[in-house]
Design a protein around this motif. Structure first.
Motif, PDB file in Angstrom:
ATOM      1  N   VAL A 384       0.836  -1.236  -0.266  1.00  0.00           N
ATOM      2  CA  VAL A 384       0.037   0.128  -0.010  1.00  0.00           C
ATOM      3  C   VAL A 384       0.876   1.210   0.025  1.00  0.00           C
ATOM      4  CG1 VAL A 384      -1.571   1.455   1.438  1.00  0.00           C
ATOM      5  CG2 VAL A 384      -1.995  -1.196   1.136  1.00  0.00           C
ATOM      6  N   TRP A 385       0.500   2.092  -0.888  1.00  0.00           N
ATOM      7  CA  TRP A 385       0.783   3.466  -0.909  1.00  0.00           C
ATOM      8  C   TRP A 385      -0.339   4.433  -0.353  1.00  0.00           C
ATOM      9  CZ3 TRP A 385       3.534   6.645  -5.314  1.00  0.00           C
ATOM     10  CH2 TRP A 385       3.353   7.851  -5.387  1.00  0.00           C
ATOM     11  N   GLU A 386      -0.307   5.039   0.884  1.00  0.00           N
ATOM     12  CA  GLU A 386      -1.552   5.593   1.215  1.00  0.00           C
ATOM     13  C   GLU A 386      -1.094   7.217   1.504  1.00  0.00           C
ATOM     14  OE1 GLU A 386      -5.192   4.936   4.355  1.00  0.00           O
ATOM     15  OE2 GLU A 386      -3.347   4.720   5.016  1.00  0.00           O
ATOM     16  N   GLU A 387      -2.063   8.058   1.075  1.00  0.00           N
ATOM     17  CA  GLU A 387      -1.621   9.627   1.184  1.00  0.00           C
ATOM     18  C   GLU A 387      -2.750  10.408   1.711  1.00  0.00           C
ATOM     19  OE1 GLU A 387      -0.930   9.831  -2.849  1.00  0.00           O
ATOM     20  OE2 GLU A 387      -2.715  10.688  -3.577  1.00  0.00           O
ATOM     21  N   ILE A 388      -2.652  11.541   2.062  1.00  0.00           N
ATOM     22  CA  ILE A 388      -3.337  12.650   2.413  1.00  0.00           C
ATOM     23  C   ILE A 388      -3.855  13.414   1.388  1.00  0.00           C
ATOM     24  CG2 ILE A 388      -2.132  12.882   4.755  1.00  0.00           C
ATOM     25  CD1 ILE A 388      -1.124  15.485   3.826  1.00  0.00           C
ATOM     26  N   PRO A 389      -4.987  13.745   1.441  1.00  0.00           N
ATOM     27  CA  PRO A 389      -5.843  14.662   0.358  1.00  0.00           C
ATOM     28  C   PRO A 389      -5.181  16.046   0.034  1.00  0.00           C
ATOM     29  CG  PRO A 389      -7.241  14.780   2.162  1.00  0.00           C
ATOM     30  CD  PRO A 389      -5.989  13.901   2.736  1.00  0.00           C
ATOM     31  N   TRP A 390      -3.859  16.380   0.155  1.00  0.00           N
ATOM     32  CA  TRP A 390      -3.434  17.610  -0.359  1.00  0.00           C
ATOM     33  C   TRP A 390      -3.251  17.559  -2.020  1.00  0.00           C
ATOM     34  CZ3 TRP A 390       2.261  19.799   0.030  1.00  0.00           C
ATOM     35  CH2 TRP A 390       2.361  21.193  -0.465  1.00  0.00           C
ATOM     36  N   CYS A 391      -4.302  17.784  -2.583  1.00  0.00           N
ATOM     37  CA  CYS A 391      -4.312  17.500  -4.073  1.00  0.00           C
ATOM     38  C   CYS A 391      -4.786  18.680  -4.868  1.00  0.00           C
ATOM     39  CB  CYS A 391      -5.286  16.185  -4.018  1.00  0.00           C
ATOM     40  SG  CYS A 391      -5.666  15.749  -5.722  1.00  0.00           S
ATOM     41  N   ARG A 392      -3.925  19.101  -5.571  1.00  0.00           N
ATOM     42  CA  ARG A 392      -4.184  20.401  -6.468  1.00  0.00           C
ATOM     43  C   ARG A 392      -4.670  21.500  -5.924  1.00  0.00           C
ATOM     44  NH1 ARG A 392      -7.865  17.881 -11.599  1.00  0.00           N
ATOM     45  NH2 ARG A 392      -6.476  16.238 -12.274  1.00  0.00           N
ATOM     46  N   GLY A 393      -4.896  22.612  -6.511  1.00  0.00           N
ATOM     47  CA  GLY A 393      -5.255  23.887  -5.902  1.00  0.00           C
ATOM     48  C   GLY A 393      -4.416  24.758  -5.408  1.00  0.00           C
ATOM     49  N   GLY A 394      -2.945  24.440  -4.874  1.00  0.00           N
ATOM     50  CA  GLY A 394      -1.865  25.271  -4.495  1.00  0.00           C
ATOM     51  C   GLY A 394      -2.152  25.009  -2.781  1.00  0.00           C
ATOM     52  N   LEU A 395      -1.650  25.991  -2.196  1.00  0.00           N
ATOM     53  CA  LEU A 395      -1.518  26.251  -0.765  1.00  0.00           C
ATOM     54  C   LEU A 395      -2.162  27.126   0.022  1.00  0.00           C
ATOM     55  CD1 LEU A 395       0.120  24.824   1.598  1.00  0.00           C
ATOM     56  CD2 LEU A 395       2.008  26.187   1.059  1.00  0.00           C
ATOM     57  N   GLY A 396      -2.855  26.788   1.023  1.00  0.00           N
ATOM     58  CA  GLY A 396      -3.679  27.726   1.750  1.00  0.00           C
ATOM     59  C   GLY A 396      -2.826  28.469   2.909  1.00  0.00           C
ATOM     60  N   GLY A 397      -3.458  28.986   3.920  1.00  0.00           N
ATOM     61  CA  GLY A 397      -2.771  29.697   4.930  1.00  0.00           C
ATOM     62  C   GLY A 397      -2.842  28.543   6.241  1.00  0.00           C
ATOM     63  N   ASP A 398      -2.794  29.222   7.153  1.00  0.00           N
ATOM     64  CA  ASP A 398      -2.352  28.428   8.730  1.00  0.00           C
ATOM     65  C   ASP A 398      -3.524  27.326   8.805  1.00  0.00           C
ATOM     66  OD1 ASP A 398      -0.129  30.011   8.928  1.00  0.00           O
ATOM     67  OD2 ASP A 398      -1.173  31.461  10.521  1.00  0.00           O
ATOM     68  N   VAL A 399      -4.617  27.587   8.894  1.00  0.00           N
ATOM     69  CA  VAL A 399      -5.728  26.776   8.803  1.00  0.00           C
ATOM     70  C   VAL A 399      -5.488  25.544   8.169  1.00  0.00           C
ATOM     71  CG1 VAL A 399      -8.319  26.252   8.859  1.00  0.00           C
ATOM     72  CG2 VAL A 399      -7.331  28.352   9.787  1.00  0.00           C
ATOM     73  N   TYR A 400      -5.209  25.943   6.840  1.00  0.00           N
ATOM     74  CA  TYR A 400      -5.004  24.728   5.865  1.00  0.00           C
ATOM     75  C   TYR A 400      -3.956  23.885   6.016  1.00  0.00           C
ATOM     76  CZ  TYR A 400      -4.379  23.293   0.766  1.00  0.00           C
ATOM     77  OH  TYR A 400      -4.206  22.587  -0.611  1.00  0.00           O
ATOM     78  N   LYS A 401      -2.900  24.356   6.437  1.00  0.00           N
ATOM     79  CA  LYS A 401      -1.644  23.829   6.765  1.00  0.00           C
ATOM     80  C   LYS A 401      -1.803  22.630   8.091  1.00  0.00           C
ATOM     81  CE  LYS A 401       1.591  27.067   4.878  1.00  0.00           C
ATOM     82  NZ  LYS A 401       2.596  28.336   5.103  1.00  0.00           N
ATOM     83  N   ALA A 402      -2.499  23.466   9.103  1.00  0.00           N
ATOM     84  CA  ALA A 402      -2.868  22.696  10.460  1.00  0.00           C
ATOM     85  C   ALA A 402      -3.435  21.335  10.163  1.00  0.00           C
ATOM     86  CB  ALA A 402      -3.486  23.729  11.329  1.00  0.00           C
ATOM     87  N   GLN A 403      -4.389  21.614   9.166  1.00  0.00           N
ATOM     88  CA  GLN A 403      -5.366  20.416   8.763  1.00  0.00           C
ATOM     89  C   GLN A 403      -4.375  19.233   8.002  1.00  0.00           C
ATOM     90  OE1 GLN A 403      -8.237  20.293   5.581  1.00  0.00           O
ATOM     91  NE2 GLN A 403      -9.224  18.791   6.451  1.00  0.00           N
ATOM     92  N   ALA A 404      -3.618  19.772   7.256  1.00  0.00           N
ATOM     93  CA  ALA A 404      -2.934  18.812   6.616  1.00  0.00           C
ATOM     94  C   ALA A 404      -1.849  18.031   7.535  1.00  0.00           C
ATOM     95  CB  ALA A 404      -2.134  19.470   5.428  1.00  0.00           C
ATOM     96  N   ARG A 405      -1.188  18.865   8.410  1.00  0.00           N
ATOM     97  CA  ARG A 405      -0.539  18.161   9.357  1.00  0.00           C
ATOM     98  C   ARG A 405      -1.301  17.287  10.178  1.00  0.00           C
ATOM     99  NH1 ARG A 405       0.516  23.535  10.755  1.00  0.00           N
ATOM    100  NH2 ARG A 405       2.406  24.539   9.670  1.00  0.00           N
TER     101      ARG A 405
END
Length: 823
Positions: A384-405
């Motif tokens: 398995v290769w499993e991944e998080i849904p940081w997929c397309r669109g670019g990069l958001g701010g602090d809320v965006y990054k906190a959710q990805a982490r």
């Protein structure tokens, strides 16, 4: 489970899957599937969900629908050709009979996944919130239940039951991942299982198991760590951990007492002559972790495996010290009629179909998936290769990054113990802008580095990877570039050359995503014709606009016929090349099953990505058998064209019959006459040399193949019509019923010219509608379950649930007279 694929033991495969589908033992647990009501839309407040107004009372507004869980409120609108799929809030409500057997025990709601923002209420009290549609989480409702039950008025009003309301919301939000530009739907609902869990005051939250095999393979260590759920800070907690081998015998055990304030316990077991987990022999050890406090015991039972793996620098992949070519595919959590709300039996059927095809690797796109899927990969032997849904669109701010982490941390923590997992994916197509006015590559690189570091801090044993973001390819351990030879760019014959060029650019290469779309049921006598338009030598990557069906340079994705015939040739070429690339780690074809997407409204089945080897309802396309002929060990043979009822050509013309088989030799019979045996040779394209040019007779033809693998003989046969002569453009449509079974009628429309000949190359759009007592079975996202669809070889099929009554089906197509049928 003892290499069932080599023996062709289907029963063992099913047993593996049945065992794998069971969730880890978690104290006392029950799935809350029944007795739910659902409201699509929002409420003025939670009081509107719990106010004591009976059904039938005119004050009972709005109206709720009865549903079962799992439930996705985009089950049908995701593929409705006439609307955008719903993105917004939805409410669920039920009343629970809470009977926790433990003194001072905890009552929990364990969510296996709900999308995308979730709020949980006990009566009118908000007890928990969660953001993220793909990881597991729990709501501790203990105190809220106690407060509710302490009120005698409430107890009488609700007859001793506890009202629970849940708000799920998949509204568009640019500060959350995944992006709405992603090539998949951001679904809403409680679309994975929800469990009611009773636990003692102290229980096991989760465990962390790390295995390591000695260089000589004679011993292995199993480092196990237990994490406790102890919200009341109980002291004097006894922890016992027992490791059992695949046969159930105890290998070692450990028992300790934790002091007040301690929350974890780590032990290391030494295993002599370890039984190694592999894709052929997916043997699993068992770890039982028990905690005892105040005379009450809770036990968590989990499976794990012992194996080693590695990616050689500028070389192939190794599992347990031996080279393994990763033969992979991809999976989205999506299915006809239910969207993301797949049941355990559906998941099991899907993964067994993959294993029977010969899959040993899967990339889970593009988010953390159900624990059931990971358990199945463990027991069936699928890496398995499993991944998080940081997929397309670019990069958001602090809320965006906190959710990805947070999502990366949850994914690794929750799926750490699965021996099938070898790669944590950090992103997909992060070079694709669109969500924000600023697209800064350096900021994306900086955040990718942060996620890469976090992943390695959380798990030193796995590798990191991304797909298609060249300006970040040096950051991760394994890189997957964009190579779509013969679909978005170039000719499929360029595949090997382009792959080797990309391989030489990085230390560790893995080709994720290749293939192309095919409209199930559409076939061609000259499938490669469009390749004459294609420019070669300019690369094989996907570029902006390539997925569009309009404008831009010539490409098969736009100018090809989307036939199963072409895709089988493309995949056949790729697979025979991969067998002769000794440096290749492996690949993952995109995608195993057709899935819904909001960015492809103009596809032959609207809003469907049709790159699957099976349709959205598990109906196999012809390409499934191409893969099986290369990857499966169980003897098989399949004549191309089981969904091709009418072929065409000139009288006396030789037509190619292809057989996809993994046997050493095969003999073809046409209308009872043998056309000789052929030896299989994977380098002999197409169909590995198992092809015959034979004359067909006007009307019905019967074709049979007998294939031999050692002493094993397998057979396949089919019947089809052969039509000679030419036809003019479509002039009229004809509707007729072709089958009826268990209250479901199957109807077919055929497009004919003025002389009555079927227009076998017609690809017109047709729309079905129904009047009467029946119900149209549409919005399924399949070639035979869509109210609006492109015809395939001048025909299209739709099903109707008759409900025991009479109905009239109509079909319309631009420029043609409407056709009707009563039944």
């Amino acid at each position: 489970m003892n290499s069932y694929m080599r023996r062709g033991n289907y029963c063992v495969a099913v047993l593996c899957a049945l065992l794998a589908g069971l969730p880890a033992t978690a104290q006392q647990q029950v799935r809350l599937n029944e007795a739910w009501e659902f409201l699509k839309g929002d409420l003025g407040g939670v009081w509107e969900a719990v106010r004591p107004v009976g059904k039938g009372n005119p004050e009972s507004v709005p109206l709720w629908d009865s549903v079962t869980l799992p439930h996705c409120f985009n089950a049908t609108d995701a593929v409705d050709p006439d609307v955008n799929y719903y993105q917004g809030p939805g409410w669920y409500r039920t009343q629970l009979n809470i009977q926790n057997p433990y003194k001072n025990g905890r009552t929990l709601l364990h969510f296996e996944g709900s999308g995308q923002k979730t709020e949980v209420y006990v009566y009118t009290t908000l007890v928990a919130t969660h953001i993220g549609g793909y990881d597991e989480w729990q709501a501790d409702i203990t105190e809220a239940v106690a407060a509710f039950e302490a009120n005698p008025v409430y107890r009488k009003l609700f007859k001793g039951k506890v009202p629970v309301s849940i708000r799920a919301d998949n509204s568009r939000d640019l500060q959350l991942i995944p992006s709405n530009l992603s090539d998949f739907n951001v679904y809403g609902g409680i679309y994975r299982y929800l469990n009611l869990v009773y636990a003692p005051a102290v229980s096991v939250s989760h465990t962390r198991v790390n295995t390591q095999v000695a260089a000589d393979g004679k011993t292995a260590t199993v480092a196990a760590q237990a994490f406790l759920y102890n919200p009341q800070k109980q002291s004097a907690v006894a922890v016992t951990m027992v490791l059992k081998n695949p046969h159930g015998a105890v290998v070692q055990q450990s028992a300790v007492t934790l002091l007040p304030g301690d929350s974890t316990q780590a032990v290391t077991f030494t295993v002599k002559k370890p039984q190694l987990w592999s894709t052929d022999e997916p043997v699993l050890y068992t770890l039982e972790t028990s905690v005892t406090a105040d005379g009450q015991t809770a036990t968590l039972t989990e499976k794990t495996g012992i194996r080693s793996f590695g990616f050689a620098k500028k070389g192939p992949f190794f599992l347990n010290g031996k080279r393994l070519l990763l033969r992979g595919t991809h999976r989205h959590e999506d299915h006809a009629g239910v969207a993301a709300a797949m049941t355990e039996s559906m998941m099991r059927e899907e993964m067994i179909l993959m294993k029977e095809m010969g899959v040993n690797f899967i990339r889970l796109g593009h988010y953390q998936q159900s624990r059931i899927i990971l358990n199945l990969c463990d027991s069936l032997g699928i890496l398995v290769w499993e991944e998080i849904p940081w997929c397309r669109g670019g990069l958001g701010g602090d809320v965006y990054k906190a959710q990805a982490r947070r999502m990366l941390t949850n994914m690794i923590t929750q799926h750490f113990n699965h021996p099938s997992v070898i790669i944590w994916g950090l992103g997909n197509e992060n070079d694709w802008p669109g969500d924000f006015p600023e697209f800064d590559k350096e900021q994306i690189r900086a955040f990718m580095k942060e996620l890469n570091t976090l992943s390695h801090q959380l798990d030193t044993s796995r590798r990191t990877a991304i797909r298609r973001c060249d300006f970040c390819k040096d950051i991760v351990d394994v890189y997957a570039p964009s190579i779509w030879a013969g679909w978005y760019r170039g000719n499929y014959t360029e595949y090997k050359q382009v792959s080797e060029e990309e391989f030489n650019k990085v230390d560790h290469f893995l080709h994720a995503e290749w293939g192309g779309d095919s409209h199930a049921g559409r076939h061609s006598e000259n499938p490669d014709k469009a390749l004459q338009l294609i420019k070669t030598g300019g690369g094989a990557d996907e570029r902006a606009g390539d997925a569009s069906l309009f404008g831009g340079a010539a490409r098969i994705s736009k100018d090809g016929d989307w036939s199963e015939s072409y895709i089988c040739n493309l995949m056949d070429w790729h697979l025979k090349e991969q067998e002769a690339m000794p440096w290749l780690t492996g690949t993952a074809q995109w995608v195993f099953k057709d899935f819904s997407t909001p960015v492809r409204p103009d596809n032959p089945v609207p809003y469907m990505n049709q790159k699957g080897l099976v349709e959205r309802d598990f109906t196999k396309k012809e390409a499934y058998y191409v893969f099986q002929s290369y990857w499966s060990i169980t003897p098989m043979a399949h004549i191309y064209g089981h969904s091709w009822p009418t072929r065409w050509g000139n009288a006396g013309e030789l037509k190619m019959i292809k057989v996809y088989a993994n046997c050493e030799k095969a003999e073809l019979f046409v209308n009872g006459k043998s056309y000789g045996q052929r030896q299989r040779n994977s380098a002999d394209f197409p169909a590995a040399g198992l092809r015959w040019n034979v004359p067909l007779q006007e009307g019905e033809n019967w074709v049979q193949v007998v294939a031999y693998s050692g002493k094993t003989k397998v057979e396949d046969s089919l019947r089809f019509q052969y039509q000679t002569g030419t036809w003019a453009k479509p002039d009229n449509m004809h509707l007729h019923k072709i089958a009826e079974r268990e209250g479901v009628a199957t109807l077919e429309v055929t497009l004919k010219d003025a002389s009555g000949k079927i227009c076998l190359d017609a690809a017109n759009w047709v729309r079905f509608s129904l009047a009467g007592e029946g119900k149209l079975i549409d919005n399924q996202g399949t070639s035979s379950g869509s109210g609006l669809v492109q015809v395939y070889n001048g025909r299209a099929v739709i099903k109707v649930q008759t409900n025991g009554g009479k109905s009239t089906l109509a079909v319309t197509s631009k420029g043609l007279p409407t056709a009707f049928i009563q039944f």
